[in-house]
Design an enzyme around this catalytic site. Structure first.
Site, PDB file in Angstrom:
ATOM      1  N   GLU A   1       5.716  30.432  -7.672  1.00 51.95           N
ATOM      2  CA  GLU A   1       4.593  29.836  -8.320  1.00 51.95           C
ATOM      3  C   GLU A   1       4.006  28.914  -7.353  1.00 51.95           C
ATOM      4  OE1 GLU A   1       3.524  30.439 -11.573  1.00 51.95           O
ATOM      5  OE2 GLU A   1       5.496  31.148 -12.459  1.00 51.95           O
TER       6      GLU A   1
ATOM      7  N   CYS B   1      -2.021  22.988  -9.762  1.00 55.91           N
ATOM      8  CA  CYS B   1      -2.260  24.331  -9.282  1.00 55.91           C
ATOM      9  C   CYS B   1      -3.411  25.049 -10.022  1.00 55.91           C
ATOM     10  CB  CYS B   1      -0.935  25.160  -9.184  1.00 55.91           C
ATOM     11  SG  CYS B   1      -0.504  24.987 -11.242  1.00 55.91           S
TER      12      CYS B   1
HETATM   13  P1  NAD Z   1       5.401  21.319  -1.374  1.00 53.76           P
HETATM   14  O1  NAD Z   1       5.119  22.723  -1.175  1.00 53.76           O
HETATM   15  O2  NAD Z   1       5.074  20.444  -0.326  1.00 53.76           O
HETATM   16  O3  NAD Z   1       6.764  21.105  -2.092  1.00 53.76           O
HETATM   17  C1  NAD Z   1       7.066  21.797  -3.379  1.00 53.76           C
HETATM   18  C2  NAD Z   1       8.726  21.522  -3.348  1.00 53.76           C
HETATM   19  O4  NAD Z   1       9.175  22.598  -2.281  1.00 53.76           O
HETATM   20  C3  NAD Z   1       9.330  20.457  -3.029  1.00 53.76           C
HETATM   21  O5  NAD Z   1      10.544  20.292  -3.979  1.00 53.76           O
HETATM   22  C4  NAD Z   1       9.646  20.536  -1.551  1.00 53.76           C
HETATM   23  O6  NAD Z   1      10.830  19.599  -1.190  1.00 53.76           O
HETATM   24  C5  NAD Z   1      10.009  21.855  -1.358  1.00 53.76           C
HETATM   25  N1  NAD Z   1       9.980  22.682  -0.236  1.00 53.76           N
HETATM   26  C6  NAD Z   1       8.947  22.316   0.745  1.00 53.76           C
HETATM   27  N2  NAD Z   1       9.102  23.176   1.733  1.00 53.76           N
HETATM   28  C7  NAD Z   1      10.304  23.851   1.751  1.00 53.76           C
HETATM   29  C8  NAD Z   1      11.125  24.950   2.313  1.00 53.76           C
HETATM   30  N3  NAD Z   1      10.627  25.215   3.507  1.00 53.76           N
HETATM   31  N4  NAD Z   1      12.373  25.228   1.834  1.00 53.76           N
HETATM   32  C9  NAD Z   1      12.646  24.912   0.788  1.00 53.76           C
HETATM   33  N5  NAD Z   1      11.944  23.817  -0.216  1.00 53.76           N
HETATM   34  C10 NAD Z   1      10.753  23.213   0.407  1.00 53.76           C
HETATM   35  O7  NAD Z   1       4.200  21.332  -2.626  1.00 53.76           O
HETATM   36  P2  NAD Z   1       3.893  19.922  -3.488  1.00 53.76           P
HETATM   37  O8  NAD Z   1       2.608  19.163  -2.372  1.00 53.76           O
HETATM   38  O9  NAD Z   1       4.845  19.178  -4.126  1.00 53.76           O
HETATM   39  O10 NAD Z   1       2.975  20.556  -4.695  1.00 53.76           O
HETATM   40  C11 NAD Z   1       1.685  20.813  -4.602  1.00 53.76           C
HETATM   41  C12 NAD Z   1       1.519  22.356  -4.645  1.00 53.76           C
HETATM   42  O11 NAD Z   1       2.488  22.855  -5.334  1.00 53.76           O
HETATM   43  C13 NAD Z   1       0.174  22.935  -4.548  1.00 53.76           C
HETATM   44  O12 NAD Z   1      -0.225  23.976  -3.472  1.00 53.76           O
HETATM   45  C14 NAD Z   1       0.055  23.598  -5.688  1.00 53.76           C
HETATM   46  O13 NAD Z   1      -0.691  24.568  -6.046  1.00 53.76           O
HETATM   47  C15 NAD Z   1       1.584  24.103  -5.982  1.00 53.76           C
HETATM   48  N6  NAD Z   1       1.795  24.156  -7.490  1.00 53.76           N
HETATM   49  C16 NAD Z   1       1.853  25.557  -8.012  1.00 53.76           C
HETATM   50  C17 NAD Z   1       2.165  25.665  -9.296  1.00 53.76           C
HETATM   51  C18 NAD Z   1       2.337  26.952  -9.940  1.00 53.76           C
HETATM   52  O14 NAD Z   1       2.685  27.194 -11.038  1.00 53.76           O
HETATM   53  N7  NAD Z   1       1.675  27.926  -9.227  1.00 53.76           N
HETATM   54  C19 NAD Z   1       2.450  24.469 -10.035  1.00 53.76           C
HETATM   55  C20 NAD Z   1       2.509  23.250  -9.393  1.00 53.76           C
HETATM   56  C21 NAD Z   1       2.049  23.073  -8.226  1.00 53.76           C
END
Ligand code: NAD
Length: 504
Positions: A259, A293
């Site tokens: 997601e 998102c």
């Molecule tokens: P992010 O990608 O920085 O982090 C999200 C999660 O992933 C965190 O728990 C982080 O620790 C983990 N993470 C990051 N890199 C990783 C890796 N290489 N391996 C494993 N885990 C990793 O995102 P954010 O800044 O917390 O949230 C914003 C983003 O999330 C935006 O792009 C938004 O669109 C997206 N989002 C999508 C949805 C959806 O349902 N499509 C919902 C909410 C947020």
């Protein structure tokens, strides 16, 4: 700077949720609030060896949980939903403190948790398999859905409690243990949710390892992605994260549910009710300070009404009350951190190169609390390029105009992401074309509703760089189970399919 005792309020919420005091107060992971921009107190990050043990305990719990009847599993989720409802205010406090959401949105996020528990409880008696007619006499063909295994949940900061519950409530009724790696920006929300689930588990006699919590950064998420004991990795976050997690899980033939980021557009046609459209789009573009998102990032408006719509949006953006997200009447909370404003500034700085103009917004607002507040920005672009093709996680709305409807649809779909979209029109044929196979290519496509604020009853997720996963309602539960196809022979003779004869 701030007059709100955020640390005290967070401690009170954690206490009322029954969080083990050994897990917070000090530690190497600093809990922060975007309201003050300051650290609150330390939280104990989960050391790798302990994370490994958490996954091991979940894997062990699977042996028992998969044999627990699904309606009994549903009773655990029913209790979880009751506990969340009873502690709605405390959980919402933590959401506001850590994610900066205004009160009504924080309460709404917790309500979404209660709703998904309701949905999952009903589901626990409806995990239907089908029976198909066999081509062979005296045979029966059926499919069954069985529990899959440990579900690893990696979640983003901006939905710090709901995303876990979408996964956990459904996974638990499907017979799967859940190990959660929340965003490092929202550990307190995770501790609160985990405490409620643990209480429900103790009351219902569920196996101890059924719910696991791993606090840490991306390395902790990567360990979950790589672990062969984790059958499904449900990862919510940026496309950058998904590009790393997806291949890691695939390399070990695990299952992933991604997601990821969106770049969501709304088409406004000449026949639209403009007041309805503008009201809906102000929430979609500026609500949650553009940090959903599903936030609306692009407006594709017919050229004949573009000036009028832009003027109304600019006036609405200027009027949005900013400030303490706990306070009544405030609609604009903080950005998660100064880096988010930096990304916004960089995107706005590139507008001139793309031949566009910033109509309003983008400036920092000093609300006297210490965090990072910005006025939502409205940008006109002559063509869809540059900053309009990427997701900047901040409130920027790019305005593009169109002459004919085909052009609007083409612009709508001509971005790498495919999460959510909408159209405002009173023309039924346009609405149907928008929803047709040649229409919006997004996972969510709305008519006279903008891009954000989905309900849990439908499947949630999107296509292309959004990752293709589906969570929440409809038949999204199937991702959390494995299907077996069974052939039962009650004829007493060997009969081969397709008429094959193997008689010697
Ligand atoms: P992010 O990608 O920085 O982090 C999200 C999660 O992933 C965190 O728990 C982080 O620790 C983990 N993470 C990051 N890199 C990783 C890796 N290489 N391996 C494993 N885990 C990793 O995102 P954010 O800044 O917390 O949230 C914003 C983003 O999330 C935006 O792009 C938004 O669109 C997206 N989002 C999508 C949805 C959806 O349902 N499509 C919902 C909410 C947020």
């Amino acid at each position: 700077m701030t007059t709100i005792d955020l640390a005290g309020r967070a401690r009170a919420a954690l206490e009322s949720l029954g969080v083990d005091p050994a897990r917070y107060g000090s530690g190497d992971l600093m809990a922060r609030s975007p309201i003050s921009g300051a650290g609150l107190f330390g939280v104990r990050a989960t050391p790798p060896a302990e994370a490994d043990a958490v996954i091991g305990a979940a894997h062990a719990a699977f042996a028992e949980w998969r044999l627990t009847p699904a309606p009994v599993r549903g009773s655990l989720v029913k209790r979880l939903g009751e506990l969340i409802a009873a502690h709605k205010e405390a959980l919402a406090d933590l959401v506001t403190i850590e994610a900066g959401k205004i009160r009504s949105e924080a309460l709404g996020e917790v309500q979404e948790m209660i709703d998904i528990c309701d949905l999952a409880v009903g589901l626990s008696r409806q995990l239907y398999g089908r029976t198909m007619p066999s081509e062979r006499p005296g045979h029966r063909l059926q499919e069954q859905w069985h529990p899959l295994g440990v579900v690893g949940v990696i979640s983003a900061f901006n939905f710090p409690v709901a995303v876990w519950s979408w996964n956990a409530a459904v996974a638990l009724v499907c017979g799967d243990p859940v190990v959660w790696k929340p965003s490092e920006l929202t550990p307190l929300c995770a501790l609160g949710c985990d405490a409620l689930l643990r209480r429900a588990m103790a009351e219902r006699g569920a196996p101890a390892g059924l719910a696991g919590l791993i606090l840490g950064g991306r390395e902790a998420g990567a360990a979950l992605a790589d672990d062969p004991r984790v059958a499904l990795v449900s990862a919510t976050g940026s496309t950058r994260m998904g590009r790393d997690v997806g291949p890691r899980v695939a390399a070990r033939f695990g299952r992933s549910l991604l997601e990821l980021g969106g770049n969501n557009a709304v088409i406004v046609a000449p026949s639209a009710d403009l007041d309805l459209a503008v009201h809906s789009m102000v929430f979609a573009a500026a609500g949650t300070a553009g940090q959903r998102c599903t936030s609306q990032r692009r407006l594709i408006v017919h050229e004949s009404i573009a000036d009028a719509v832009v003027a109304k949006l600019a006036a609405a953006f200027e009027r949005l009350p900013a400030g303490d997200p706990f306070a009544d009447g405030v609609l604009l909370g903080p950005l998660i951190n100064p880096a988010a404003h930096e990304a916004m500034r960089a995107a706005l700085a590139s507008v001139a190169d793309a031949g566009g103009e910033v109509v309003c917004g983008g400036e920092a607002l000093d609300v006297g609390l210490g965090g990072t507040w910005v006025r939502p920005a409205l940008v006109r672009l002559p063509r869809q390029s540059g900053p309009a093709l990427i997701e900047t996680f901040a409130p920027i709305l790019y305005v593009l105009t169109y002459t004919d409807f085909d052009e609007a649809l083409a612009l709508h779909n001509a971005v790498p992401q495919g999460l959510s979209g909408g159209i405002f029109t009173s023309d039924a044929a346009e609405a149907e074309r928008y929803l047709s196979p040649a229409g919006a290519d997004t996972g969510i496509a709305n008519v006279n509703v903008a891009t954000s604020g989905a309900e849990i009853g439908g499947a949630f997720g999107g296509e292309k760089e959004t990752g293709g996963g589906r969570e929440s309602g409809s038949d999204a539960w199937k991702a959390y189970m494995r299907r077996t196809t069974n052939t039962i022979n009650y004829s007493g003779t060997v009969r081969l399919a397709q008429g094959v004869d193997f008689t010697g």
